[in-house]
Design a protein around this motif. Structure first.
Motif, PDB file in Angstrom:
ATOM      1  N   ALA A  97      10.456  73.085  81.333  1.00  0.00           N
ATOM      2  CA  ALA A  97      10.165  74.425  80.828  1.00  0.00           C
ATOM      3  C   ALA A  97      11.254  74.721  79.817  1.00  0.00           C
ATOM      4  O   ALA A  97      12.427  74.551  80.089  1.00  0.00           O
ATOM      5  CB  ALA A  97      10.191  75.447  81.956  1.00  0.00           C
ATOM      6  N   SER A  98      10.850  75.107  78.651  1.00  0.00           N
ATOM      7  CA  SER A  98      11.822  75.276  77.587  1.00  0.00           C
ATOM      8  C   SER A  98      11.635  76.623  76.918  1.00  0.00           C
ATOM      9  O   SER A  98      10.516  77.068  76.713  1.00  0.00           O
ATOM     10  CB  SER A  98      11.634  74.158  76.555  1.00  0.00           C
ATOM     11  OG  SER A  98      12.562  74.294  75.506  1.00  0.00           O
ATOM     12  N   ALA A  99      12.735  77.242  76.562  1.00  0.00           N
ATOM     13  CA  ALA A  99      12.679  78.493  75.813  1.00  0.00           C
ATOM     14  C   ALA A  99      12.284  78.186  74.378  1.00  0.00           C
ATOM     15  O   ALA A  99      12.622  77.142  73.837  1.00  0.00           O
ATOM     16  CB  ALA A  99      14.034  79.184  75.844  1.00  0.00           C
ATOM     17  N   VAL A 100      11.539  79.100  73.799  1.00  0.00           N
ATOM     18  CA  VAL A 100      11.165  79.007  72.398  1.00  0.00           C
ATOM     19  C   VAL A 100      11.929  80.108  71.687  1.00  0.00           C
ATOM     20  O   VAL A 100      11.745  81.282  71.978  1.00  0.00           O
ATOM     21  CB  VAL A 100       9.645  79.212  72.203  1.00  0.00           C
ATOM     22  CG1 VAL A 100       9.299  79.171  70.722  1.00  0.00           C
ATOM     23  CG2 VAL A 100       8.859  78.177  72.979  1.00  0.00           C
ATOM     24  N   SER A 101      12.836  79.734  70.792  1.00  0.00           N
ATOM     25  CA  SER A 101      13.596  80.757  70.084  1.00  0.00           C
ATOM     26  C   SER A 101      13.320  80.671  68.592  1.00  0.00           C
ATOM     27  O   SER A 101      13.168  79.596  68.037  1.00  0.00           O
ATOM     28  CB  SER A 101      15.092  80.631  70.371  1.00  0.00           C
ATOM     29  OG  SER A 101      15.549  79.353  70.003  1.00  0.00           O
ATOM     30  N   VAL A 102      13.243  81.835  67.974  1.00  0.00           N
ATOM     31  CA  VAL A 102      13.014  81.930  66.539  1.00  0.00           C
ATOM     32  C   VAL A 102      14.375  81.966  65.867  1.00  0.00           C
ATOM     33  O   VAL A 102      15.254  82.724  66.246  1.00  0.00           O
ATOM     34  CB  VAL A 102      12.206  83.200  66.179  1.00  0.00           C
ATOM     35  CG1 VAL A 102      12.034  83.310  64.677  1.00  0.00           C
ATOM     36  CG2 VAL A 102      10.868  83.188  66.892  1.00  0.00           C
ATOM     37  N   THR A 103      14.544  81.105  64.891  1.00  0.00           N
ATOM     38  CA  THR A 103      15.794  81.020  64.165  1.00  0.00           C
ATOM     39  C   THR A 103      15.511  81.295  62.702  1.00  0.00           C
ATOM     40  O   THR A 103      14.492  80.851  62.178  1.00  0.00           O
ATOM     41  CB  THR A 103      16.410  79.610  64.309  1.00  0.00           C
ATOM     42  OG1 THR A 103      16.516  79.309  65.693  1.00  0.00           O
ATOM     43  CG2 THR A 103      17.770  79.529  63.666  1.00  0.00           C
ATOM     44  N   MET A 142      12.934  72.660  73.237  1.00  0.00           N
ATOM     45  CA  MET A 142      13.071  71.310  73.764  1.00  0.00           C
ATOM     46  C   MET A 142      14.088  70.514  72.941  1.00  0.00           C
ATOM     47  O   MET A 142      13.868  69.343  72.638  1.00  0.00           O
ATOM     48  CB  MET A 142      11.710  70.613  73.823  1.00  0.00           C
ATOM     49  CG  MET A 142      10.748  71.317  74.766  1.00  0.00           C
ATOM     50  SD  MET A 142       9.111  70.595  74.806  1.00  0.00           S
ATOM     51  CE  MET A 142       8.497  71.064  73.196  1.00  0.00           C
ATOM     52  N   GLU A 143      15.160  71.204  72.536  1.00  0.00           N
ATOM     53  CA  GLU A 143      16.264  70.587  71.789  1.00  0.00           C
ATOM     54  C   GLU A 143      15.841  70.049  70.424  1.00  0.00           C
ATOM     55  O   GLU A 143      16.478  69.160  69.871  1.00  0.00           O
ATOM     56  CB  GLU A 143      16.917  69.459  72.611  1.00  0.00           C
ATOM     57  CG  GLU A 143      17.436  69.906  73.963  1.00  0.00           C
ATOM     58  CD  GLU A 143      18.523  70.971  73.870  1.00  0.00           C
ATOM     59  OE1 GLU A 143      19.382  70.866  72.993  1.00  0.00           O
ATOM     60  OE2 GLU A 143      18.479  71.922  74.679  1.00  0.00           O
ATOM     61  N   ARG A 144      14.753  70.579  69.885  1.00  0.00           N
ATOM     62  CA  ARG A 144      14.268  70.154  68.573  1.00  0.00           C
ATOM     63  C   ARG A 144      13.822  71.367  67.767  1.00  0.00           C
ATOM     64  O   ARG A 144      13.508  72.415  68.317  1.00  0.00           O
ATOM     65  CB  ARG A 144      13.111  69.164  68.729  1.00  0.00           C
ATOM     66  CG  ARG A 144      13.531  67.914  69.488  1.00  0.00           C
ATOM     67  CD  ARG A 144      12.440  66.892  69.567  1.00  0.00           C
ATOM     68  NE  ARG A 144      11.383  67.370  70.463  1.00  0.00           N
ATOM     69  CZ  ARG A 144      10.273  66.702  70.727  1.00  0.00           C
ATOM     70  NH1 ARG A 144      10.055  65.538  70.180  1.00  0.00           N
ATOM     71  NH2 ARG A 144       9.375  67.182  71.536  1.00  0.00           N
TER      72      ARG A 144
END
Length: 166
Positions: free
Chosen positions: A8-14, A39-41
């Motif tokens: 489970a991975s957070a989705v962050s807007v950059t 997911m570190e990408r």
């Protein structure tokens, strides 16, 4: 998390300052004003999509799931693997490549999908009763005879890595 093969991975807007990053989805250079990091990408906002419903994950929430080579939104993850990715009978994790049985929104290992009374394993095509969260074969339903309104169809579902089952 019960299943170590689920991420489970957070989705962050950059935004800004990351020009030239490569998108994990399409492999292209990210020159957009905004991008996603999950997911570190890094991802173009248009490339991070659910493998089943194709929803843009940056638009529908802040969490995505990865299992069996698929990237999934929360709804499709729950639909395919149950709430925890674990068997509803034994609580053990279910590998993405394993066949499963489903009943009333619950997911089971094949070996665990059996009658609570006689312990006979049920297979696709068998008729069964689902009473208060417990599975009974056609002959062992509490209360006696068969009531067709209580019979549920039995279906199996194969889950293979990188296979879309949507």
């Amino acid at each position: 998390m019960v299943n170590s093969r689920v991420e489970a991975s957070a989705v962050s807007v950059t935004g800004g300052g990351v020009a030239g990053r490569q998108c994990a989805g399409c492999g292209g250079r990210i020159a957009d004003r905004f991008l996603l990091f999950s997911m570190e990408r890094y991802w173009h906002t248009r490339c991070l999509k659910c493998s089943c419903c194709h929803a843009h994950l940056g638009e529908i929430g802040s969490t995505c799931y990865s299992k069996g080579g698929m990237i999934l939104c929360k709804n499709d993850y729950i639909r395919l693997f149950g709430h925890s990715g674990a068997c509803s009978a034994c609580g053990q994790s279910i590998p993405a490549s394993e066949m499963v049985m489903r009943a009333q929104g619950n997911v089971y290992h094949l070996k665990c999908f059996s009658c609570a009374t006689c312990r006979n394993r049920l297979v696709p095509g068998d008729r069964f009763h689902y009473v208060n969260g417990t599975i009974f074969c056609e002959h062992d339903r509490p209360g006696g005879g068969l009531l067709s309104s209580h019979l549920a169809p039995l279906q199996g579902n194969a889950m293979m890595p990188d296979q879309k089952v949507c």
